[in-house]
Scaffold this motif. Structure first.
Motif, PDB file in Angstrom:
ATOM      1  N   TYR A   1       0.735  -1.155   0.133  1.00 53.56           N
ATOM      2  CA  TYR A   1       0.194   0.459  -0.060  1.00 53.56           C
ATOM      3  C   TYR A   1       0.804   1.313   0.143  1.00 53.56           C
ATOM      4  O   TYR A   1       0.370   1.809  -0.507  1.00 53.56           O
ATOM      5  CB  TYR A   1      -0.911   0.160   0.864  1.00 53.56           C
ATOM      6  N   GLN A   2       1.225   1.148   0.892  1.00 52.89           N
ATOM      7  CA  GLN A   2       2.502   2.181   0.392  1.00 52.89           C
ATOM      8  C   GLN A   2       3.204   2.684  -0.282  1.00 52.89           C
ATOM      9  O   GLN A   2       3.486   3.671  -0.896  1.00 52.89           O
ATOM     10  CB  GLN A   2       3.590   1.684   1.948  1.00 52.89           C
ATOM     11  N   LYS A   3       3.916   1.596  -1.365  1.00 51.30           N
ATOM     12  CA  LYS A   3       4.970   1.485  -2.383  1.00 51.30           C
ATOM     13  C   LYS A   3       3.991   1.807  -3.449  1.00 51.30           C
ATOM     14  O   LYS A   3       4.496   3.455  -4.494  1.00 51.30           O
ATOM     15  CB  LYS A   3       4.369   0.064  -2.352  1.00 51.30           C
ATOM     16  N   GLN A   4       2.385   1.860  -3.045  1.00 49.13           N
ATOM     17  CA  GLN A   4       1.146   2.177  -4.269  1.00 49.13           C
ATOM     18  C   GLN A   4       1.362   3.878  -3.732  1.00 49.13           C
ATOM     19  O   GLN A   4       0.940   4.382  -5.369  1.00 49.13           O
ATOM     20  CB  GLN A   4      -0.099   1.624  -4.146  1.00 49.13           C
ATOM     21  N   LEU A   5       1.160   4.760  -3.275  1.00 46.29           N
ATOM     22  CA  LEU A   5       1.556   5.577  -2.050  1.00 46.29           C
ATOM     23  C   LEU A   5       1.884   6.552  -3.107  1.00 46.29           C
ATOM     24  O   LEU A   5       1.543   7.644  -3.335  1.00 46.29           O
ATOM     25  CB  LEU A   5       0.828   5.718  -0.636  1.00 46.29           C
ATOM     26  N   GLU A   6       3.306   5.988  -2.944  1.00 48.55           N
ATOM     27  CA  GLU A   6       4.691   6.571  -3.526  1.00 48.55           C
ATOM     28  C   GLU A   6       4.536   6.438  -4.924  1.00 48.55           C
ATOM     29  O   GLU A   6       5.079   7.763  -5.611  1.00 48.55           O
ATOM     30  CB  GLU A   6       5.601   5.750  -2.929  1.00 48.55           C
ATOM     31  N   LEU A   7       3.457   5.140  -5.813  1.00 48.50           N
ATOM     32  CA  LEU A   7       3.784   5.855  -7.349  1.00 48.50           C
ATOM     33  C   LEU A   7       2.335   6.731  -7.657  1.00 48.50           C
ATOM     34  O   LEU A   7       3.154   7.648  -8.219  1.00 48.50           O
ATOM     35  CB  LEU A   7       3.250   4.247  -7.932  1.00 48.50           C
ATOM     36  N   VAL A   8       1.452   6.897  -6.828  1.00 51.06           N
ATOM     37  CA  VAL A   8       0.153   7.803  -7.167  1.00 51.06           C
ATOM     38  C   VAL A   8       1.215   9.256  -6.647  1.00 51.06           C
ATOM     39  O   VAL A   8       1.218  10.421  -7.803  1.00 51.06           O
ATOM     40  CB  VAL A   8      -0.534   7.558  -5.942  1.00 51.06           C
ATOM     41  N   GLN A   9       1.893   9.718  -5.786  1.00 47.44           N
ATOM     42  CA  GLN A   9       2.561  10.992  -5.784  1.00 47.44           C
ATOM     43  C   GLN A   9       3.688  11.094  -6.560  1.00 47.44           C
ATOM     44  O   GLN A   9       3.623  11.989  -6.971  1.00 47.44           O
ATOM     45  CB  GLN A   9       3.335  10.699  -4.357  1.00 47.44           C
ATOM     46  N   GLN A  10       4.302  10.308  -7.591  1.00 50.56           N
ATOM     47  CA  GLN A  10       4.930   9.765  -8.289  1.00 50.56           C
ATOM     48  C   GLN A  10       4.175  10.679  -9.337  1.00 50.56           C
ATOM     49  O   GLN A  10       4.922  11.801 -10.082  1.00 50.56           O
ATOM     50  CB  GLN A  10       6.160   8.976  -8.728  1.00 50.56           C
ATOM     51  N   VAL A  11       3.230  10.509 -10.113  1.00 51.02           N
ATOM     52  CA  VAL A  11       2.173  10.457 -10.999  1.00 51.02           C
ATOM     53  C   VAL A  11       1.753  12.197 -10.564  1.00 51.02           C
ATOM     54  O   VAL A  11       1.845  12.969 -11.515  1.00 51.02           O
ATOM     55  CB  VAL A  11       1.220  10.046 -10.986  1.00 51.02           C
TER      56      VAL A  11
ATOM     57  N   SER B   1      -5.455   6.021  -8.318  1.00 50.20           N
ATOM     58  CA  SER B   1      -5.956   6.748  -6.690  1.00 50.20           C
ATOM     59  C   SER B   1      -7.454   5.855  -6.152  1.00 50.20           C
ATOM     60  O   SER B   1      -7.749   5.269  -5.299  1.00 50.20           O
ATOM     61  CB  SER B   1      -6.407   7.993  -7.286  1.00 50.20           C
ATOM     62  N   ALA B   2      -8.220   5.545  -7.457  1.00 49.78           N
ATOM     63  CA  ALA B   2      -9.556   4.836  -7.045  1.00 49.78           C
ATOM     64  C   ALA B   2      -8.704   2.940  -6.734  1.00 49.78           C
ATOM     65  O   ALA B   2      -9.606   2.576  -5.745  1.00 49.78           O
ATOM     66  CB  ALA B   2     -10.306   4.319  -8.690  1.00 49.78           C
ATOM     67  N   LYS B   3      -7.690   2.957  -7.566  1.00 47.91           N
ATOM     68  CA  LYS B   3      -7.688   1.300  -7.396  1.00 47.91           C
ATOM     69  C   LYS B   3      -6.596   1.119  -5.589  1.00 47.91           C
ATOM     70  O   LYS B   3      -6.897   0.330  -5.120  1.00 47.91           O
ATOM     71  CB  LYS B   3      -6.072   0.961  -8.360  1.00 47.91           C
ATOM     72  N   ILE B   4      -6.307   1.951  -5.696  1.00 51.90           N
ATOM     73  CA  ILE B   4      -5.010   2.241  -3.860  1.00 51.90           C
ATOM     74  C   ILE B   4      -6.362   2.311  -3.175  1.00 51.90           C
ATOM     75  O   ILE B   4      -6.588   1.543  -2.021  1.00 51.90           O
ATOM     76  CB  ILE B   4      -4.538   3.715  -4.011  1.00 51.90           C
ATOM     77  N   THR B   5      -7.240   3.179  -3.519  1.00 53.27           N
ATOM     78  CA  THR B   5      -8.796   3.353  -2.386  1.00 53.27           C
ATOM     79  C   THR B   5      -8.887   1.718  -2.489  1.00 53.27           C
ATOM     80  O   THR B   5      -9.697   1.260  -1.328  1.00 53.27           O
ATOM     81  CB  THR B   5     -10.052   3.831  -2.178  1.00 53.27           C
TER      82      THR B   5
END
Length: 231
Positions: A33-43, A126-130
């Motif tokens: 989950y943390q890695k996905q949040l980091e990916l969103v931040q990169q985007v 963001s939808a997938k992460i949620t």
């Protein structure tokens, strides 16, 4: 398959088993989950970079448009003054600006398209992460509950094994107690029958002497009774 290859596979297999034994899926889910949040931040940072680049291009376009309007006025003023040479120079610069403006418009459109793609990517991520976060918390709760159940069952199993050992010890104690009771009853019966007296009593001479004394006593009693009866 060579010896070293087999050894490598064996080491990997044991390492995987060891990791699986100490692996906590809750930590893995949180890490993912943390890695996905980091990916969103990169985007998001990429979107900001594209927006910044587009704004710079738009500012350049505005400046060129303003300069083009100025050159157009200068060309008209030069013609009015009979300076066709200056008018031509102004129009040449205007033409160059127009070409550059068209190029900037193309770049701005490309940046806009890239921006929209990144925004859409961010929205989907963001939808997938949620959804992942909801699923993650559900799985973590289920794992925690299952882990608690396993611990309880392991504890119950341990207690059952201990109770089985205790039951076995109690059974042995009861068996020994019954054996002692039976032995005590047997000894009581032997005492009543006089068996113990015979076992631990007098020797043969003493028994014979008692018989003689008993017989003599009986003879005396018999003689006395006959005398009393006049026989």
């Amino acid at each position: 398959m060579g010896l070293f290859t087999r050894m490598e596979l064996m080491v990997r297999s044991k390492a995987n088993k060891l990791l699986d034994r100490h692996e906590d899926p809750r930590e893995i889910l949180d890490y993912s989950y943390q890695k996905q949040l980091e990916l969103v931040q990169q985007v998001k940072r990429s979107v900001a970079t594209v927006v910044t680049a587009k704004k710079r291009l738009e500012l350049q376009k505005v400046k060129l448009e303003q300069n083009t309007q100025k050159l157009d006025r200068q060309a008209k003023d030069a013609i009015s003054s009979g300076r066709d040479d200056l008018a031509r120079l102004a129009l040449e610069r205007k033409k160059s600006n127009t070409i550059e403006i068209e190029s900037l418009i193309m770049q701005i459109n490309e940046q806009e398209l890239e921006q929209q793609k990144l925004i859409e990517t961010e929205r989907k991520l963001s939808a997938k992460i949620t959804a992942f976060r909801t699923k993650k918390e559900t799985i973590k709760a289920q794992y925690t509950a299952a882990e608690a159940q396993v611990k309880v069952k392991e504890a119950v199993t341990g207690i059952s094994e201990e109770m089985a050992d205790v039951g076995f010890a109690i059974q042995r104690a009861e068996d020994k107690t019954e054996g002692m009771r039976a032995k005590s009853s047997a000894l009581d019966e032997m005492v009543e029958l006089g068996a113990l007296d015979e076992i631990g009593g007098d020797d043969d001479i003493e028994r014979e002497l008692r018989k003689v004394q008993t017989t003599a006593g009986v003879d005396d009693d018999l003689a006395r009774l006959k005398a009393e009866m006049g026989k």
